[in-house]
Enzyme design. Structure first.
Site, mmCIF file in Angstrom:
data_model
loop_
_atom_site.group_PDB
_atom_site.id
_atom_site.type_symbol
_atom_site.label_atom_id
_atom_site.label_comp_id
_atom_site.label_asym_id
_atom_site.label_seq_id
_atom_site.Cartn_x
_atom_site.Cartn_y
_atom_site.Cartn_z
ATOM 1 N N ASP A 96 0.804 -1.230 0.000
ATOM 2 C CA ASP A 96 0.000 0.000 0.000
ATOM 3 C C ASP A 96 0.838 1.282 0.000
ATOM 4 O O ASP A 96 0.435 2.319 0.518
ATOM 5 C CB ASP A 96 -0.921 0.001 1.218
ATOM 6 C CG ASP A 96 -0.168 -0.349 2.499
ATOM 7 O OD1 ASP A 96 1.060 -0.134 2.523
ATOM 8 O OD2 ASP A 96 -0.790 -0.835 3.456
ATOM 9 N N GLU A 132 -1.795 5.060 3.460
ATOM 10 C CA GLU A 132 -1.852 3.677 2.962
ATOM 11 C C GLU A 132 -3.273 3.171 2.743
ATOM 12 O O GLU A 132 -3.533 2.423 1.797
ATOM 13 C CB GLU A 132 -1.095 2.744 3.919
ATOM 14 C CG GLU A 132 0.420 2.933 3.934
ATOM 15 C CD GLU A 132 0.896 4.062 4.828
ATOM 16 O OE1 GLU A 132 0.049 4.738 5.470
ATOM 17 O OE2 GLU A 132 2.120 4.306 4.894
ATOM 18 N N HIS A 224 7.213 4.174 12.384
ATOM 19 C CA HIS A 224 7.426 5.082 11.256
ATOM 20 C C HIS A 224 6.152 5.693 10.675
ATOM 21 O O HIS A 224 6.208 6.391 9.661
ATOM 22 C CB HIS A 224 8.149 4.343 10.121
ATOM 23 C CG HIS A 224 7.304 3.289 9.466
ATOM 24 N ND1 HIS A 224 6.434 3.565 8.455
ATOM 25 C CD2 HIS A 224 7.185 1.972 9.703
ATOM 26 C CE1 HIS A 224 5.829 2.450 8.086
ATOM 27 N NE2 HIS A 224 6.262 1.471 8.836
ATOM 28 N N ARG A 226 3.167 7.836 9.356
ATOM 29 C CA ARG A 226 3.012 9.274 9.135
ATOM 30 C C ARG A 226 1.996 9.916 10.074
ATOM 31 O O ARG A 226 2.145 11.056 10.491
ATOM 32 C CB ARG A 226 2.558 9.524 7.686
ATOM 33 C CG ARG A 226 3.701 9.630 6.720
ATOM 34 C CD ARG A 226 3.203 9.918 5.317
ATOM 35 N NE ARG A 226 4.268 10.474 4.497
ATOM 36 C CZ ARG A 226 5.344 9.805 4.113
ATOM 37 N NH1 ARG A 226 5.526 8.568 4.494
ATOM 38 N NH2 ARG A 226 6.258 10.391 3.350
ATOM 39 N N HIS A 257 13.992 3.999 12.037
ATOM 40 C CA HIS A 257 13.676 4.214 10.619
ATOM 41 C C HIS A 257 14.387 5.485 10.128
ATOM 42 O O HIS A 257 14.548 6.442 10.886
ATOM 43 C CB HIS A 257 12.156 4.371 10.504
ATOM 44 C CG HIS A 257 11.621 4.311 9.112
ATOM 45 N ND1 HIS A 257 11.785 5.337 8.206
ATOM 46 C CD2 HIS A 257 10.916 3.355 8.466
ATOM 47 C CE1 HIS A 257 11.203 5.006 7.057
ATOM 48 N NE2 HIS A 257 10.666 3.804 7.187
HETATM 49 C C1 UD1 Z 1 7.144 4.250 3.336
HETATM 50 C C2 UD1 Z 1 5.691 3.951 2.960
HETATM 51 C C3 UD1 Z 1 4.985 3.198 4.064
HETATM 52 C C4 UD1 Z 1 5.773 1.965 4.463
HETATM 53 C C5 UD1 Z 1 7.192 2.375 4.826
HETATM 54 C C6 UD1 Z 1 8.030 1.161 5.133
HETATM 55 C C7 UD1 Z 1 4.468 5.569 1.574
HETATM 56 C C8 UD1 Z 1 3.682 6.813 1.556
HETATM 57 N N1 UD1 Z 1 4.972 5.222 2.769
HETATM 58 O O1 UD1 Z 1 7.142 5.162 4.410
HETATM 59 O O2 UD1 Z 1 3.687 2.792 3.631
HETATM 60 O O3 UD1 Z 1 5.136 1.355 5.575
HETATM 61 O O4 UD1 Z 1 7.798 3.049 3.700
HETATM 62 O O5 UD1 Z 1 9.188 1.499 5.847
HETATM 63 O O6 UD1 Z 1 4.655 4.936 0.567
HETATM 64 N N2 UD1 Z 1 14.678 7.494 3.890
HETATM 65 C C9 UD1 Z 1 16.036 7.344 3.695
HETATM 66 N N3 UD1 Z 1 16.515 6.126 3.297
HETATM 67 C C10 UD1 Z 1 15.716 5.050 3.125
HETATM 68 C C11 UD1 Z 1 14.341 5.204 3.346
HETATM 69 C C12 UD1 Z 1 13.840 6.427 3.716
HETATM 70 O O7 UD1 Z 1 16.796 8.279 3.857
HETATM 71 O O8 UD1 Z 1 16.225 3.976 2.777
HETATM 72 C C13 UD1 Z 1 14.158 8.815 4.285
HETATM 73 C C14 UD1 Z 1 14.225 9.841 3.129
HETATM 74 O O9 UD1 Z 1 14.466 11.101 3.658
HETATM 75 C C15 UD1 Z 1 12.796 9.753 2.565
HETATM 76 C C16 UD1 Z 1 12.006 9.596 3.841
HETATM 77 O O10 UD1 Z 1 12.792 8.700 4.651
HETATM 78 O O11 UD1 Z 1 12.435 10.906 1.820
HETATM 79 C C17 UD1 Z 1 10.616 9.061 3.668
HETATM 80 O O12 UD1 Z 1 10.581 7.878 2.883
HETATM 81 P P1 UD1 Z 1 9.183 7.426 2.233
HETATM 82 O O13 UD1 Z 1 9.375 6.160 1.498
HETATM 83 O O14 UD1 Z 1 8.548 8.558 1.504
HETATM 84 O O15 UD1 Z 1 8.254 7.176 3.490
HETATM 85 P P2 UD1 Z 1 8.370 6.132 4.676
HETATM 86 O O16 UD1 Z 1 8.022 6.872 5.913
HETATM 87 O O17 UD1 Z 1 9.650 5.409 4.608
HETATM 88 N N1 UDP Z 2 12.363 -4.882 9.589
HETATM 89 C C1 UDP Z 2 13.714 -5.067 9.301
HETATM 90 N N2 UDP Z 2 14.621 -4.307 9.986
HETATM 91 C C2 UDP Z 2 14.256 -3.382 10.914
HETATM 92 C C3 UDP Z 2 12.886 -3.196 11.171
HETATM 93 C C4 UDP Z 2 11.970 -3.961 10.480
HETATM 94 O O1 UDP Z 2 14.081 -5.907 8.472
HETATM 95 O O2 UDP Z 2 15.143 -2.732 11.491
HETATM 96 C C5 UDP Z 2 11.381 -5.684 8.819
HETATM 97 C C6 UDP Z 2 10.273 -6.332 9.621
HETATM 98 O O3 UDP Z 2 10.629 -7.628 10.067
HETATM 99 C C7 UDP Z 2 9.114 -6.361 8.635
HETATM 100 C C8 UDP Z 2 9.367 -5.149 7.765
HETATM 101 O O4 UDP Z 2 10.714 -4.768 7.970
HETATM 102 O O5 UDP Z 2 9.173 -7.509 7.792
HETATM 103 C C9 UDP Z 2 8.435 -4.043 8.142
HETATM 104 O O6 UDP Z 2 8.839 -2.867 7.524
HETATM 105 P P1 UDP Z 2 8.263 -1.454 7.977
HETATM 106 O O7 UDP Z 2 7.881 -1.488 9.411
HETATM 107 O O8 UDP Z 2 9.274 -0.444 7.543
HETATM 108 O O9 UDP Z 2 6.997 -1.271 7.038
HETATM 109 P P2 UDP Z 2 5.469 -1.746 7.139
HETATM 110 O O10 UDP Z 2 5.452 -3.225 7.292
HETATM 111 O O11 UDP Z 2 4.843 -1.030 8.295
HETATM 112 O O12 UDP Z 2 4.896 -1.299 5.852
#
Ligand code: UD1
Ligand code: UDP
Length: 385
Positions: A96, A132, A224, A226, A257
């Site tokens: 999602d 999501e 993490h 929003r 995160h």
């Molecule tokens: C995203 C997804 C969320 C999912 C989560 C898993 C959307 C809107 N959100 O949220 O559904 O549960 O990923 O973790 O699609 N960043 C880094 N390095 C990384 C990842 C993130 O620096 O490897 C930082 C960057 O500044 C980036 C910010 O995190 O712009 C937000 O990343 P983004 O993918 O937009 O949102 P998440 O909160 O990670």
């Molecule tokens: N996870 C991981 N390392 C971490 C934290 C989580 O590998 O430090 C794994 C966790 O086991 C799960 C997935 O990441 O399978 C969940 O990711 P996240 O919480 O970022 O996203 P969501 O599932 O809420 O979309």
């Protein structure tokens, strides 16, 4: 051989699509091609490395502090250009995220059939989780195949008037991923000291809580969402500080995160708490190892709620709603929101009441038997041949 494009953007998409990729690689009729949007950079690369997957194309779209509209438009444009040029027979998206909805829209505009892995999850609240709940609702009518984890998720789609012939109950491929890492993980038989070194856990914490002889309780935290940015994260951090004040014997390990909206409050509020170890996101293998070892989890993650019943670890879910009622029904997961009083009370219950703890740590598997990816492969082969 028909080409199936698997689109990945974030850590959880990679974890849950990896087994689907492996299953499709066994097909004699279909050939999987992994496309990374790079919505996540470090966290996606770390996870791709665990599964040894190298994307065929990396659109490399992440920008620090990206906004939803910017990212959405970048994913639509970049995936659309790729779809138009390579014309896959089908596109698979998982979950999602922004990557999911945007790739589904662009596949639809390019008239390519879409398979939605993990379809039919609903909270009924567009603000929680945000964005999501809306992303997955909008993806549903675009999909030719809705791969629902459970009968409950299928029933959600039927209630919305979705054609039942597009809905398949397959289980959740997260169970396949868990089985995969537990069988293949390079971490099997590795000592707590080595795991701690790989994750960057301070030696004193590892000695006190993770070593083979350690007996003290400790809590594994992730967060993490929003909808918790700002006040929600301040309250979560306050709750963690209060747990360690009330229970000085307890340790907290928190792989933080990389979202700056998470990093800032967590480092500011928890950075000086000596009972809390803040570390970088752990690679999936190490994280599974840690989930297996912790006393319980405090998390707002979707994936963790699905993994915990299979591992028999209670989760206090720091959200007001969940689209995963199966874990709550199993007794493993309990919604506690972000109110420090509630989190403290519920943590106290798990720490002080062994009967309650035992009841909530029994092994259940509401999300399938690890055969989800095989089922998806079979359905796609039958439909596309
Ligand atoms: C995203 C997804 C969320 C999912 C989560 C898993 C959307 C809107 N959100 O949220 O559904 O549960 O990923 O973790 O699609 N960043 C880094 N390095 C990384 C990842 C993130 O620096 O490897 C930082 C960057 O500044 C980036 C910010 O995190 O712009 C937000 O990343 P983004 O993918 O937009 O949102 P998440 O909160 O990670
Ligand atoms: N996870 C991981 N390392 C971490 C934290 C989580 O590998 O430090 C794994 C966790 O086991 C799960 C997935 O990441 O399978 C969940 O990711 P996240 O919480 O970022 O996203 P969501 O599932 O809420 O979309």
């Amino acid at each position: 051989m028909k080409k199936i494009a698997l689109i990945l953007g974030t850590r959880p998409e990679c974890i849950k699509m990896a087994p689907v990729y492996f299953a499709l690689k066994q097909s004699t009729k279909l050939v999987p091609v992994v496309i990374s949007t790079g919505q996540h950079r470090q966290m996606l690369d770390q996870t791709l490395g665990v599964f040894g997957i190298k994307p065929e194309f990396d659109l490399n779209l992440m920008q620090p502090g990206q906004t939803l509209p910017e990212l959405t438009s970048r994913v639509i444009s970049a995936t659309s250009a790729w779809f138009a040029e390579h014309k896959p027979a089908a596109v698979l998206v998982q979950g999602d995220t922004t990557t999911v909805l945007s790739s589904a829209i662009s596949a639809f505009y390019n008239r390519i059939p879409i398979g939605h892995v993990e379809a039919g999850l609903r909270t009924g609240n567009m603000d929680s989780p945000f964005p999501e709940e809306m992303n997955r609702r909008l993806t549903t009518p675009l999909a030719r195949w809705n791969f629902c984890p459970t009968e409950t998720s299928k029933a959600n789609l039927i209630r919305e008037g979705i054609d039942a012939t597009t809905c398949y109950v397959t289980g959740n491929s997260v169970v396949d991923a868990l089985f995969y890492v537990r069988k293949n993980q390079s971490i099997n038989g590795v000592s707590a000291k080595i795991v701690a070194e790989r994750v960057g856990i301070p030696g004193a914490f590892a000695q006190e809580f993770l070593s083979e002889t350690a007996k003290k309780p400790w809590i594994l935290v992730t967060g993490h969402r929003r909808e918790s940015f700002g006040g929600g994260f301040e309250r979560i951090c306050e709750a963690i500080n209060r747990i360690t004040q009330l229970h000085p014997e307890v340790g907290v390990l928190y792989p933080v995160h990389l979202n700056p909206q998470v990093q800032a409050p967590v480092n500011r509020i928890l950075g000086s708490n000596p009972r809390v170890a803040l570390v970088a996101p752990a690679a999936y293998e190490e994280f599974v190892w840690l989930m297996n070892r912790c006393t319980f989890l405090l998390s707002d993650s979707g994936g963790v709620q699905e993994e915990a019943p299979s591992l028999g670890k209670p989760v206090l879910v720091m959200r007001d709603t969940t689209e995963r009622p199966e874990g709550v029904d199993a007794g493993t997961c309990r919604l506690v929101g972000t109110n420090p009083e509630t989190i403290l009370r519920e943590a106290d219950l798990l720490l002080n009441n062994p009967g309650e703890y035992q009841r909530r740590s029994s092994l259940k598997n509401p999300y399938g038997d690890g055969q989800t990816s095989e089922k998806i492969r079979q359905i796609l082969e039958d439909s596309l041949s």
